[in-house]
Design an enzyme around this catalytic site. Structure first.
Site, short mmCIF file in Angstrom:
data_model
loop_
_atom_site.label_atom_id
_atom_site.label_comp_id
_atom_site.label_asym_id
_atom_site.label_seq_id
_atom_site.Cartn_x
_atom_site.Cartn_y
_atom_site.Cartn_z
N LYS A 19 -12.60 3.10 -2.54
CA LYS A 19 -13.91 3.12 -1.90
C LYS A 19 -14.92 2.37 -2.75
O LYS A 19 -15.76 1.62 -2.23
CB LYS A 19 -14.39 4.56 -1.69
CG LYS A 19 -13.79 5.27 -0.50
CD LYS A 19 -14.48 6.59 -0.25
CE LYS A 19 -13.89 7.30 0.97
NZ LYS A 19 -14.60 8.57 1.25
N ASP A 76 -19.00 9.90 3.29
CA ASP A 76 -17.97 10.82 3.75
C ASP A 76 -17.44 10.26 5.04
O ASP A 76 -18.20 9.91 5.95
CB ASP A 76 -18.51 12.24 3.97
CG ASP A 76 -17.36 13.24 4.09
OD1 ASP A 76 -16.51 13.27 3.18
OD2 ASP A 76 -17.29 13.97 5.09
N ASP A 157 -5.52 3.94 7.18
CA ASP A 157 -5.71 2.55 7.63
C ASP A 157 -4.50 1.98 8.35
O ASP A 157 -4.65 1.22 9.31
CB ASP A 157 -6.06 1.64 6.44
CG ASP A 157 -7.51 1.82 6.00
OD1 ASP A 157 -8.23 2.60 6.63
OD2 ASP A 157 -7.90 1.17 5.01
N LYS A 177 -11.74 -6.31 7.97
CA LYS A 177 -11.97 -4.87 8.10
C LYS A 177 -13.46 -4.55 8.02
O LYS A 177 -13.99 -3.78 8.84
CB LYS A 177 -11.21 -4.12 7.01
CG LYS A 177 -11.41 -2.60 7.06
CD LYS A 177 -10.70 -1.90 5.91
CE LYS A 177 -11.01 -0.41 5.90
NZ LYS A 177 -10.39 0.29 4.75
#
Length: 203
Positions: A19, A76, A157, A177
């Site tokens: 992330k 989140d 994913d 993406k």
């Protein structure tokens, strides 16, 4: 509008390196120094007790902001599957012990199910030491594939096919993406709030 001139350093409130790397790429044009929360506070653990993505993001942003006395951005995110009544939702990361087991469990629950529609959600909350806050919640609609496809990305994913696309998130490049994902859309809203321009990210 947030004053980007006052935002020199930003803590990404996460221990997830994947992330953090995504945010580095998405926020690079702003010229802000990003710091990974877990690197600054390795022992900080935030219990995600919220019932919504925004509530959990807020808990994490506030915790790292208070601990570091720096602005902190928390994400989140998770996948909501229609046939499962929105599960795993806010518990996506805790659906099973590992990412691989999470994917296997989801495929198992959807075995033989015709309706595979789903959506990814991403909440962003940015907290300042003075108690002020900015937030957004964005979605990416799509469906769950019948098998894993692709080796990029993380989490779910390899099982998620965005609506109108021919590749799963795990088959896409980072740029592809980001252009359609829930996190890309949420970050575009952050760019706009900071007075920036994100012409390459679809709304």
């Amino acid at each position: 509008m947030i004053d980007v001139k006052t935002l020199r350093q930003l803590v990404i409130a996460t221990g997830n390196r994947n992330k953090f790397v995504e945010f580095q790429k998405l926020l690079a044009p702003l010229g802000i120094t990003l710091l990974m929360g877990k690197d600054l506070c390795p022992n900080l653990e935030v219990e995600e007790t919220g019932e919504t993505f925004l509530e959990n993001a807020r808990l994490k942003a506030q915790a790292w902001c208070e601990r570091t006395n720096l602005p902190a951005l928390a994400d989140d995110s998770g996948i909501e599957v229609a046939a499962l009544g929105g599960r795993p939702g806010v518990r996506s990361a805790r659906y099973a012990p590992t990412d691989a087991e999470c994917r296997a469990k989801l495929l198992g629950e959807l075995a033989g199910v015709a309706d595979r529609s789903a959506r990814f959600a991403a909440a962003l909350v940015l907290c300042w030491p003075d108690g002020s806050e900015w937030s957004t919640l964005q979605y990416c609609d799509g469906s769950v594939t019948e098998q894993e496809l692709g080796e990029r990305g993380f989490g779910y994913d390899s099982l998620f096919l965005p609506l109108g696309e021919t590749k799963t998130f795990a088959q896409m490049t980072m740029e592809e993406k980001d252009a359609v994902s829930h996190r890309g859309k949420a970050t575009r809203q952050l760019f706009l709030a900071l007075g920036g321009k994100c012409d390459t990210i679809k709304s």
